[in-house]
Structure formats: structure tokens, C-alpha cells
Design a protein around this motif. Structure first.
Motif, PDB file in Angstrom:
ATOM      1  N   VAL A 327       0.826  -1.209   0.000  1.00 34.10           N
ATOM      2  CA  VAL A 327       0.000   0.000   0.000  1.00 34.10           C
ATOM      3  C   VAL A 327       0.858   1.255   0.000  1.00 34.10           C
ATOM      4  N   TYR A 328       2.082   1.174   0.556  1.00 36.03           N
ATOM      5  CA  TYR A 328       2.944   2.353   0.633  1.00 36.03           C
ATOM      6  C   TYR A 328       3.673   2.635  -0.679  1.00 36.03           C
ATOM      7  N   ARG A 375      12.282  -5.047   6.048  1.00 36.47           N
ATOM      8  CA  ARG A 375      11.892  -3.858   6.815  1.00 36.47           C
ATOM      9  C   ARG A 375      10.471  -3.982   7.364  1.00 36.47           C
ATOM     10  N   VAL A 376       9.600  -4.619   6.596  1.00 36.45           N
ATOM     11  CA  VAL A 376       8.239  -4.823   7.100  1.00 36.45           C
ATOM     12  C   VAL A 376       8.271  -5.686   8.357  1.00 36.45           C
ATOM     13  N   ILE A 399       9.878   1.616   6.946  1.00 37.17           N
ATOM     14  CA  ILE A 399       9.881   0.794   5.728  1.00 37.17           C
ATOM     15  C   ILE A 399      10.389   1.602   4.542  1.00 37.17           C
ATOM     16  N   LEU A 400       9.900   2.813   4.376  1.00 39.70           N
ATOM     17  CA  LEU A 400      10.271   3.614   3.214  1.00 39.70           C
ATOM     18  C   LEU A 400      11.702   4.126   3.286  1.00 39.70           C
ATOM     19  N   PHE A 401      12.144   4.550   4.477  1.00 43.93           N
ATOM     20  CA  PHE A 401      13.431   5.243   4.594  1.00 43.93           C
ATOM     21  C   PHE A 401      14.490   4.477   5.388  1.00 43.93           C
ATOM     22  N   TRP A 465      12.008   2.794  -4.776  1.00 40.73           N
ATOM     23  CA  TRP A 465      11.602   1.412  -4.514  1.00 40.73           C
ATOM     24  C   TRP A 465      11.059   0.755  -5.773  1.00 40.73           C
ATOM     25  N   ARG A 466      10.260   1.478  -6.516  1.00 43.91           N
ATOM     26  CA  ARG A 466       9.584   0.876  -7.665  1.00 43.91           C
ATOM     27  C   ARG A 466      10.540   0.578  -8.818  1.00 43.91           C
TER      28      ARG A 466
END
Length: 475
Positions: A327-328, A375-376, A399-401, A465-466
Motif C-alpha cells: 500500500v505504501y 523492513r516490514v 519501511i520507506l526510509f 523502490w519501484r
């Protein structure tokens, strides 16, 4: 010391509440919430539980149960077999005198031919019983990884009532779980607040003593389910949560459903073990509470709080567990289409397709996927509360950073910085707790102070990430 000693392998997988009208606030001190994960990267992961009981002869004992995460240990290889060795020390200390009444030390090991053991989130379980006299105890367990020399110590408390005094007692409530899809597997101790929903059969065990031959004792048990936020964190540039919203409150102890209620009358003096069983509980936050009919001032009370999380929590194995944290990284439409897929195989293919369609190199995609879900899982272990850790605001940022460069905590405010410039509006994050963590609200529910400043860096990080550039570029 009792001779019983159990060592086995298994899959691993707060409630402080304002009770209903008529219940005293002192009950909050009598609610067991299990232990946390206490995660430290690079150190053995140990989870611990201890419960005191009285046997049929009137002797008291403590059950010490633990889980050691296999992937948190260091392994050596020989003849296609990976092995890890550890030292385990169990101490039981009587609180009133600070005397060590039990000190048990032994060696244990794990061996496997599958190289995935080095990252496995499965656990090795151990369980021992030790005879002690009635009282309150501190239980310490130390695990030393012989390969790395690193050690982890966990501490918990337990108490055992005196079966011979003239007061009625309820022991602590022990919670055990079993996965009915695994034939031959029995019940095992739950060592944390969080219970994976794959443990679809739960059993609660407690003991009641009644030493008044003139007065029967009525025991009432109730399973309560509380209203709580269960949604993933909103994006960083959206508006902040309003004080009236459930995400702001976190968990509402004033609103609950009574899932089941039962009573039992103890007409004879002595002690009795009571077991309660529940199957296929929905995900959410619960408390099993046990009370007697001794009257408001002398009423006996015990509670065991727990949360039902995803099937393999805190790790991720099923297609649904792997899909939802995306979702992020996805647009609203992408995510809506993804989670609408009900067939597990189709959902797994859709998750794979998301990564490979954005990251054209399969080797790079494999590394990015591994980092993301690592990370999750780490977010689950560090930020879990009434909902999965990855769904919290700190979990989303982590998670993102990744881990913050600098972190400061002041009372109800936590500051994370990903820049040498602590005044950079894009790379510094402020989290605030609507409620301080207390015995009446035992959660660290930190909420991000959202801002439009975050739009650009959020968009940029999602693109890293993508397209896979997260492996060489962060922020």
C-alpha cells in the motif's frame, strides 16, 4: 527441580482498559499483556513467558517458556548442514529477598540442511518447570549465541498464591495456541501479546483456589473484543488525524463486545484448574477476564490481554501478507485492484508482476523485494501495538526510509532525522503520542505530524523502490 523439560521446533508465527461500570481501576494492574519482541538487529531474538501454578499435591511451580528465532542466530556449515549453538541460562529470583532460587544452565543447538535457516523467522521452543514456594518472582533468561558471542536477556515476572491461606485466589492466565492444519502438533505457550491467526485454536488455562468450606465461590469468565484502529498509515502529505477519529484514539476501551461469557461454581474447598477454549477468533484486540463473587472490595480478578494478528505474524509468508504492505508503494487504484484478488495463487502472481514490471532486472528485483519485506518484518517487531507494526506511522517511515540517522524521544514526542541538517523540513519527521504510555494505556501510539513538505520526498522515495534504485540511492 522438576524433571519435565520440553524442546521442540515450531512455526512462529493492551490491554490496559477502562473496564465496564462497576469494575475497579486496580484491575489494570492485574492484566497480563504478554511480552514484546524487544528486537535488536544482529542479536539473538528471545521471547519469554512464565506462569506460576499449584499441582494436585499442593506443590507450587513455575513454567518458563521461550521462543528463539532461528534466523537471529549465526550458523556454520559442515557437510551440507548448517548448525548454530547457544548457551541458555534460566534464573528465578524471589522478589522479597532477592534470592536466586533457581539457576539452570544448559547448551542447545539448531541444525538444518536448508540454507534459508539463516533468515528464517521460525522459532525453536523450550519449556521447563521449576518447583518453588509460593510468592512473587522475577524470571531472567539469557541466550548466548556461541558463534557471535552476542547475548540477549529477557526478564518477566510471575507470582504463585499460597494454596493454604484463607483467601481465594486466581492464578495468572496462561494462553496456548495450536495450528489445526498441522496434524500431530499440540498446544504451545504464547510468549507475546500478538497471536498469529494461524493458531486457530486457543486455550486459556488458570487455577482457582477456594479455602473457605462455608462459602461456595462463583467464577465468571468473559472474553471481550475491543474497538481499535486496524488501517495502514496514511501517506505523509495528507492531513493529520482528528482527535475524534479512531486512528487518533488508537484503541477504545469504552467500547467492546462480549464474545463469550460463562460461570462456574466451586462448592468444595481446594484448587481447581479451569480451561477455556476458543477457535477461529477474528483479528482484533481481546481480553479474557476472570472474576469471583467475593464482593466489590474483596473481588478476585485476573485478565489476559492479547491481539490476533496476521497468520504468520510478525513474519510474512502468505500472498495476502506479502500484498498488503505494498500500500505504501502503490497508487490507490493499483492497491484496490491488488487486494480485490481473492485467489491466493493469482494474488501471488500479481505481487510478483508488480515488482518485475517496475524493476526489469530479476536479480535486482529479488534484492529489492528482500529488503522491503525485511523492513516490514522489522517494523512489526519494533512498532507493534494494537495493530501490526508495519501499519503504524513509525512503521511506514521505517519501511520507506530505513532506520533514522538520529532519533530523539522527549515525553510524548519522537523526532527522526535523515539529514545532517536537523532543520531540513523534508528529511526530519516528528511523531507525537495522543496519549502517554501508562498502565491505563500501555501503547506507544506515535502519530506522524503530516505536512505538504513531505510530498516530493515521499514521491521520490516510492520511485526509488519501484525502479530498484533504492539499492544504491536512499533519499
Amino acid at each position: 527441580m522438576r524433571s519435565k523439560s520440553i524442546h521442540s521446533f515450531s512455526f512462529s508465527a493492551l490491554l490496559l482498559a477502562i473496564l465496564a461500570i462497576g469494575c475497579s481501576n486496580t484491575y489494570h494492574d492485574k492484566i497480563d499483556r504478554g511480552e514484546g519482541y524487544n528486537y535488536r538487529a544482529g542479536y539473538p531474538e528471545l521471547r519469554l513467558a512464565a506462569t506460576g501454578f499449584i499441582d494436585e499435591l499442593g506443590d507450587s511451580y513455575i513454567i518458563v517458556s521461550g521462543d528463539i528465532v532461528k534466523g537471529s542466530l549465526v550458523y556454520s556449515g559442515k557437510n551440507d548442514t548448517l548448525s548454530s549453538n547457544m548457551n541458555i541460562e534460566i534464573r528465578i529470583i524471589r522478589d522479597v529477598s532477592n534470592e536466586i532460587v533457581v539457576r539452570d544452565t544448559y547448551e542447545d543447538s539448531i541444525s538444518d540442511t536448508n540454507e534459508r535457516i539463516v533468515t528464517s523467522q521460525d522459532v525453536k521452543k523450550f519449556e521447563h518447570e521449576y518447583e518453588v514456594s509460593p510468592g512473587t518472582y522475577t524470571v531472567q533468561v539469557l541466550v548466548i549465541d556461541q558463534m557471535s558471542g552476542r547475548q540477549t536477556t529477557r526478564v518477566t515476572k510471575t507470582s504463585i498464591p499460597n494454596a493454604n491461606d484463607d483467601t481465594s485466589h486466581i492464578t495468572e492466565i496462561r494462553i496456548l495456541g495450536k495450528d489445526n492444519s498441522e496434524p500431530g502438533k499440540g498446544f504451545s505457550q504464547s510468549t507475546t501479546y500478538d497471536v498469529p491467526s494461524s493458531l486457530d485454536s486457543l486455550k486459556f488455562v488458570f487455577q482457582v483456589t477456594n479455602n473457605d468450606p462455608q462459602e461456595p465461590l462463583e467464577i465468571e469468565s468473559r472474553l471481550l473484543r475491543f474497538r481499535a484502529d486496524d488501517e495502514p498509515a496514511r501517506m505523509m502529505n495528507e492531513v493529520n488525524y482528528t482527535p475524534s477519529s479512531l486512528p487518533y484514539k488508537g484503541i477504545d476501551y469504552d467500547e467492546f463486545d462480549v464474545i463469550q461469557s460463562s460461570t462456574r461454581l466451586l462448592e468444595q474447598p481446594g484448587s481447581v484448574i479451569i480451561e477455556l477454549a476458543f477457535e477461529n477468533l477474528e483479528r482484533g484486540n481481546y481480553r479474557l477476564e476472570v472474576t469471583s463473587n467475593e464482593g466489590d472490595e474483596n473481588e478476585v480478578y485476573k485478565g489476559r490481554a492479547f491481539g490476533i494478528k496476521s497468520p504468520n505474524y510478525p513474519s510474512l509468508k502468505t500472498p495476502s501478507e506479502l500484498a498488503r504492505p505494498l500500500v505504501y508503494l502503490m497508487t490507490d487504484k493499483e492497491y484496490e485492484n491488488l487486494i480485490s484478488i481473492k485467489d491466493p495463487d493469482s494474488l501471488k502472481h500479481a505481487v510478483d508482476r508488480f515488482w518485475l514490471s517496475n524493476i526489469k532486472n530479476s536479480n535486482v528485483a529479488r534484492e529489492v523485494v528482500s529488503l522491503y519485506y525485511q523492513r516490514v518484518e522489522e517494523a512489526n517487531k519494533q512498532f507493534s501495538n494494537f495493530k501490526e507494526g508495519w501499519k503504524t506511522d513509525p512503521g511506514m517511515i521505517y519501511i520507506l526510509f530505513g532506520p533514522p540517522w538520529y532519533s530523539d524521544l522527549f515525553s510524548n514526542e519522537m523526532n527522526w532525522s535523515y539529514s545532517y541538517n536537523r532543520n531540513d523540513p523534508e528529511k526530519n519527521f516528528v511523531f507525537k503520542r495522543p496519549k502517554l504510555k501508562t498502565k491505563f494505556y500501555p501503547w506507544n501510539n506515535f502519530l506522524l505530524e503530516r505536512s505538504n513538505y513531505y510530498y516530493n520526498i515521499q514521491y521520490s522515495q516510492i520511485q526509488h523502490w519501484r525502479n530498484g534504485s533504492i539499492l544504491r540511492t536512499n533519499l
